[in-house]
Design a protein around this motif. Structure first.
Motif, PDB file in Angstrom:
ATOM      1  N   MET A   1       0.897  -1.290   0.182  1.00 15.39           N
ATOM      2  CA  MET A   1       0.537   0.148  -0.170  1.00 15.39           C
ATOM      3  C   MET A   1       0.915   1.215   0.107  1.00 15.39           C
ATOM      4  N   MET A   2       2.386   1.017   0.858  1.00 18.47           N
ATOM      5  CA  MET A   2       3.036   1.879   0.523  1.00 18.47           C
ATOM      6  C   MET A   2       3.543   2.308  -0.265  1.00 18.47           C
ATOM      7  N   VAL A   3       3.382   1.857  -1.295  1.00 16.95           N
ATOM      8  CA  VAL A   3       4.380   2.212  -2.471  1.00 16.95           C
ATOM      9  C   VAL A   3       3.267   2.396  -4.104  1.00 16.95           C
ATOM     10  N   VAL A   4       1.611   1.850  -3.262  1.00 17.47           N
ATOM     11  CA  VAL A   4       1.111   3.101  -4.487  1.00 17.47           C
ATOM     12  C   VAL A   4       0.688   3.729  -4.249  1.00 17.47           C
ATOM     13  N   ASP A   5       0.583   4.415  -2.774  1.00 14.94           N
ATOM     14  CA  ASP A   5       0.163   5.874  -2.114  1.00 14.94           C
ATOM     15  C   ASP A   5       1.445   7.164  -2.207  1.00 14.94           C
ATOM     16  N   GLY A   6       2.740   6.040  -2.359  1.00  7.51           N
ATOM     17  CA  GLY A   6       4.415   6.468  -2.962  1.00  7.51           C
ATOM     18  C   GLY A   6       4.333   7.498  -4.195  1.00  7.51           C
ATOM     19  N   CYS A   7       3.355   6.199  -4.540  1.00 10.98           N
ATOM     20  CA  CYS A   7       2.977   6.343  -6.820  1.00 10.98           C
ATOM     21  C   CYS A   7       2.156   7.551  -6.460  1.00 10.98           C
ATOM     22  N   PHE A   8       1.353   7.862  -6.219  1.00 12.86           N
ATOM     23  CA  PHE A   8       0.386   8.557  -5.845  1.00 12.86           C
ATOM     24  C   PHE A   8       0.749   9.833  -6.117  1.00 12.86           C
ATOM     25  N   ILE A   9       1.385  10.005  -4.481  1.00  9.26           N
ATOM     26  CA  ILE A   9       2.221  11.396  -4.248  1.00  9.26           C
ATOM     27  C   ILE A   9       2.731  12.112  -5.515  1.00  9.26           C
ATOM     28  N   VAL A  10       3.797  11.171  -5.437  1.00  8.87           N
ATOM     29  CA  VAL A  10       5.026  11.243  -6.675  1.00  8.87           C
ATOM     30  C   VAL A  10       4.255  12.148  -7.554  1.00  8.87           C
ATOM     31  N   GLU A  11       3.259  11.734  -8.745  1.00  6.32           N
ATOM     32  CA  GLU A  11       3.003  11.594  -9.711  1.00  6.32           C
ATOM     33  C   GLU A  11       2.084  13.110  -9.606  1.00  6.32           C
ATOM     34  N   LEU A  12       1.371  13.066  -8.570  1.00  7.98           N
ATOM     35  CA  LEU A  12       0.425  14.529  -7.589  1.00  7.98           C
ATOM     36  C   LEU A  12       1.410  14.871  -7.890  1.00  7.98           C
ATOM     37  N   PHE A  13       2.097  15.096  -6.899  1.00 11.25           N
ATOM     38  CA  PHE A  13       3.388  16.722  -7.161  1.00 11.25           C
ATOM     39  C   PHE A  13       4.400  16.388  -8.421  1.00 11.25           C
ATOM     40  N   ARG A  14       4.179  15.786  -9.427  1.00 12.60           N
ATOM     41  CA  ARG A  14       4.967  16.571 -10.966  1.00 12.60           C
ATOM     42  C   ARG A  14       3.808  16.685 -11.137  1.00 12.60           C
ATOM     43  N   LYS A  15       2.448  16.383 -11.555  1.00 15.61           N
ATOM     44  CA  LYS A  15       1.750  17.405 -12.622  1.00 15.61           C
ATOM     45  C   LYS A  15       1.122  18.488 -11.746  1.00 15.61           C
ATOM     46  N   ALA A  16       1.475  18.757 -10.586  1.00 18.48           N
ATOM     47  CA  ALA A  16       0.989  19.958 -10.072  1.00 18.48           C
ATOM     48  C   ALA A  16       2.199  21.273 -10.282  1.00 18.48           C
ATOM     49  N   THR A  17       2.917  20.758 -10.832  1.00 18.20           N
ATOM     50  CA  THR A  17       4.316  21.752 -11.078  1.00 18.20           C
ATOM     51  C   THR A  17       4.342  21.569 -12.917  1.00 18.20           C
ATOM     52  N   ASN A  18       3.742  20.884 -13.366  1.00 20.31           N
ATOM     53  CA  ASN A  18       3.606  21.044 -14.723  1.00 20.31           C
ATOM     54  C   ASN A  18       5.075  19.764 -15.319  1.00 20.31           C
ATOM     55  N   GLU A  19       5.644  19.114 -14.235  1.00 21.05           N
ATOM     56  CA  GLU A  19       6.183  18.069 -14.739  1.00 21.05           C
ATOM     57  C   GLU A  19       5.990  16.901 -15.638  1.00 21.05           C
ATOM     58  N   VAL A  20       4.530  16.976 -15.246  1.00 18.04           N
ATOM     59  CA  VAL A  20       4.128  16.131 -16.214  1.00 18.04           C
ATOM     60  C   VAL A  20       2.672  16.316 -16.594  1.00 18.04           C
ATOM     61  N   PRO A  21       2.107  16.178 -17.453  1.00 17.32           N
ATOM     62  CA  PRO A  21       1.100  17.286 -18.373  1.00 17.32           C
ATOM     63  C   PRO A  21      -0.369  16.252 -17.194  1.00 17.32           C
ATOM     64  N   ILE A  22      -1.236  17.466 -17.235  1.00 17.38           N
ATOM     65  CA  ILE A  22      -2.254  17.638 -17.134  1.00 17.38           C
ATOM     66  C   ILE A  22      -3.814  16.302 -17.930  1.00 17.38           C
ATOM     67  N   GLY A  23      -3.749  15.129 -18.197  1.00 18.06           N
ATOM     68  CA  GLY A  23      -4.917  14.603 -18.501  1.00 18.06           C
ATOM     69  C   GLY A  23      -6.619  15.465 -18.993  1.00 18.06           C
ATOM     70  N   ALA A  24      -7.221  16.168 -19.924  1.00 14.52           N
ATOM     71  CA  ALA A  24      -8.108  16.636 -19.872  1.00 14.52           C
ATOM     72  C   ALA A  24      -9.148  15.369 -18.465  1.00 14.52           C
ATOM     73  N   ASP A  25      -9.360  14.581 -18.671  1.00 11.69           N
ATOM     74  CA  ASP A  25      -9.892  13.513 -17.895  1.00 11.69           C
ATOM     75  C   ASP A  25      -9.755  13.480 -16.139  1.00 11.69           C
ATOM     76  N   ASP A  26      -8.500  13.665 -16.074  1.00  9.20           N
ATOM     77  CA  ASP A  26      -8.146  13.672 -14.869  1.00  9.20           C
ATOM     78  C   ASP A  26      -8.676  13.960 -13.797  1.00  9.20           C
ATOM     79  N   PRO A  27      -9.309  13.334 -12.397  1.00 13.56           N
ATOM     80  CA  PRO A  27     -10.144  13.328 -11.652  1.00 13.56           C
ATOM     81  C   PRO A  27      -9.750  14.686 -10.811  1.00 13.56           C
TER      82      PRO A  27
END
Length: 117
Positions: A1-27
């Motif tokens: 569970m820590m790996v899944v949560d950690g991946c979510f957090i990393v992706e969240l930070f990357r998207k929030a700072t525009n390192e990764v594009p945000i999809g039009a359907d991103d909830p």
């Protein structure tokens, strides 16, 4: 569970700072209340993951062909908009970080000038 949560957090930070594009359907980024709820949830002490887990996932998921990515703590500070505290956080000070909240605390403490005795 820590790996899944950690991946979510990393992706969240990357998207929030525009390192990764945000999809039009991103909830997360297309739901008005979601970011506010995540900010509050990630600050709770009982929701803290070990920093070593998040940092390891961050380094394991870097794209090799992209320029050097920001430091993970810098991404976190940008996500939480720490400048709202009217301080200039410093993520370059080398302190052992136990979890995300501790890293933010350390960066804010590093921004406070030390008094000379």
């Amino acid at each position: 569970m820590m790996v899944v949560d950690g991946c979510f957090i990393v992706e969240l930070f990357r998207k929030a700072t525009n390192e990764v594009p945000i999809g039009a359907d991103d909830p997360v980024f297309n739901t008005a209340w979601m970011q506010s709820a995540l900010n509050k949830d990630l600050f709770l002490l009982e929701n803290q993951l070990p920093w070593k887990v998040i940092d390891c996932l961050f380094h394991c998921t870097k794209e090799k062909d992209k320029p050097k990515s920001n430091h993970l703590l810098l991404l976190a500070l940008k996500f939480f908009e720490i400048d709202a505290f009217n301080q200039d956080p410093h993520a370059n000070r080398l302190l052992e970080t136990k979890h995300l909240l501790d890293g933010i605390r350390n960066s804010l403490l590093a921004s406070v000038p030390r008094s000379r005795n």
